[in-house]
Design a protein around this motif. Sequence first.
Motif, mmCIF file in Angstrom:
data_model
loop_
_atom_site.group_PDB
_atom_site.id
_atom_site.type_symbol
_atom_site.label_atom_id
_atom_site.label_comp_id
_atom_site.label_asym_id
_atom_site.label_seq_id
_atom_site.Cartn_x
_atom_site.Cartn_y
_atom_site.Cartn_z
ATOM 1 N N GLY A 38 15.547 -25.450 -30.312
ATOM 2 C CA GLY A 38 14.916 -24.667 -29.636
ATOM 3 C C GLY A 38 14.217 -25.448 -28.279
ATOM 4 N N ALA A 41 10.807 -25.330 -25.304
ATOM 5 C CA ALA A 41 9.635 -24.672 -24.929
ATOM 6 C C ALA A 41 9.325 -25.313 -23.632
ATOM 7 C CB ALA A 41 8.755 -24.745 -25.993
ATOM 8 N N HIS A 98 3.154 -28.594 -32.959
ATOM 9 C CA HIS A 98 4.418 -27.772 -32.610
ATOM 10 C C HIS A 98 5.566 -28.582 -33.557
ATOM 11 C CE1 HIS A 98 2.695 -26.356 -28.433
ATOM 12 N NE2 HIS A 98 1.930 -26.394 -29.383
ATOM 13 N N TRP A 156 7.280 -25.801 -35.968
ATOM 14 C CA TRP A 156 8.576 -25.469 -35.490
ATOM 15 C C TRP A 156 9.508 -25.940 -36.686
ATOM 16 C CZ3 TRP A 156 9.748 -25.493 -29.713
ATOM 17 C CH2 TRP A 156 10.699 -24.436 -29.406
ATOM 18 N N ARG A 199 9.461 -21.651 -35.345
ATOM 19 C CA ARG A 199 8.924 -21.496 -34.008
ATOM 20 C C ARG A 199 7.546 -22.250 -33.920
ATOM 21 N NH1 ARG A 199 8.850 -15.936 -32.087
ATOM 22 N NH2 ARG A 199 7.529 -16.729 -30.606
ATOM 23 N N THR A 225 3.649 -23.159 -33.565
ATOM 24 C CA THR A 225 2.369 -22.333 -33.186
ATOM 25 C C THR A 225 1.650 -22.711 -32.230
ATOM 26 O OG1 THR A 225 2.282 -22.424 -35.902
ATOM 27 C CG2 THR A 225 0.172 -22.151 -34.760
ATOM 28 N N LEU A 269 10.031 -19.617 -23.779
ATOM 29 C CA LEU A 269 10.250 -20.211 -25.279
ATOM 30 C C LEU A 269 11.715 -19.693 -25.732
ATOM 31 C CD1 LEU A 269 9.243 -21.512 -27.655
ATOM 32 C CD2 LEU A 269 8.345 -19.403 -28.472
ATOM 33 N N TYR A 270 12.468 -20.665 -25.814
ATOM 34 C CA TYR A 270 13.733 -20.436 -26.563
ATOM 35 C C TYR A 270 14.285 -20.734 -28.000
ATOM 36 C CZ TYR A 270 14.402 -19.921 -21.395
ATOM 37 O OH TYR A 270 13.832 -19.614 -20.142
ATOM 38 N N LEU A 271 14.305 -19.796 -28.643
ATOM 39 C CA LEU A 271 14.440 -20.271 -30.242
ATOM 40 C C LEU A 271 15.865 -20.448 -30.446
ATOM 41 C CD1 LEU A 271 11.824 -17.878 -31.934
ATOM 42 C CD2 LEU A 271 11.591 -20.339 -31.037
ATOM 43 N N ASN A 309 18.269 -18.610 -31.556
ATOM 44 C CA ASN A 309 18.486 -17.820 -32.886
ATOM 45 C C ASN A 309 19.282 -16.340 -32.824
ATOM 46 O OD1 ASN A 309 16.635 -16.180 -31.546
ATOM 47 N ND2 ASN A 309 15.038 -16.268 -33.278
ATOM 48 N N GLN A 336 11.688 -15.837 -25.414
ATOM 49 C CA GLN A 336 10.810 -15.068 -26.295
ATOM 50 C C GLN A 336 9.256 -14.548 -25.900
ATOM 51 O OE1 GLN A 336 12.034 -14.110 -29.505
ATOM 52 N NE2 GLN A 336 13.858 -15.119 -28.672
ATOM 53 N N THR A 337 8.952 -15.069 -24.516
ATOM 54 C CA THR A 337 7.591 -14.797 -24.047
ATOM 55 C C THR A 337 7.613 -13.627 -23.599
ATOM 56 O OG1 THR A 337 8.143 -15.813 -21.971
ATOM 57 C CG2 THR A 337 7.278 -17.566 -23.751
#
Length: 210
Positions: free
Chosen positions: A20, A22, A36, A40, A45, A47, A57-59, A61, A71-72
């Motif tokens: 990930g 961020a 984090h 994570w 992910r 908190t 934010l890239y997960l 997934n 993801q934002t």
Amino acid sequence: RLVVGDSSGQPDSWSGRFFGLAIYGRQLNANEVLVHYSTWSRTGRPTVGADEDPLALYLFNEHNGAVIHDQTGRGIDLQIPEKYQVLDKIVLEPFWSEFSMSRSYWSAALKNIIGFVPLGFCFYAWRSMSLSPKRAALATIVLGTTVSLTIEILQALLPMRQSGMSDIITNTLGTSIGVASYRILLPLLARCSRWFSFSIPPEKSRTPAL
């Protein structure tokens, strides 16, 4: 422009996996980083607190396709190119930028030196038959440098190869060692040849019996 996974100037690859990414608008403190990392690792992910709104934010997934979504919801997505390429390839990177005390760096330098010793040895042996020793040595070293320079320029066109001055220096050094080796070994070989010819008695001629 953000390049994730490699350098934008040289193929400085590394071993590992991206779980990930961020990006925040400020520097996080140690406690925030710890929270984090913990969340994570457990949930997949981080908190994020109210005052920690990430810019992106890239997960990672998706597991398919060529786009890694933000993801934002801001829509700043990452694109996976169809073919691997170095965007701003450095041609003939200065040796002080390449230098490293790592084992891989010195191993590569040693291989470059050893690889050009035969070139210096053989070419100097050939040119010394028609040129003076100094001119033959100069011609050989110029050839080694030219060959190395050509290789480094061509390597700039290959995405998985680096183009740097360190190789030119080490290849030229290898060529010089080859020249020096021939100049040192030639008198020794000449002495051995004379000793060998003197130590073997000439074969006596035999008159065939009638």
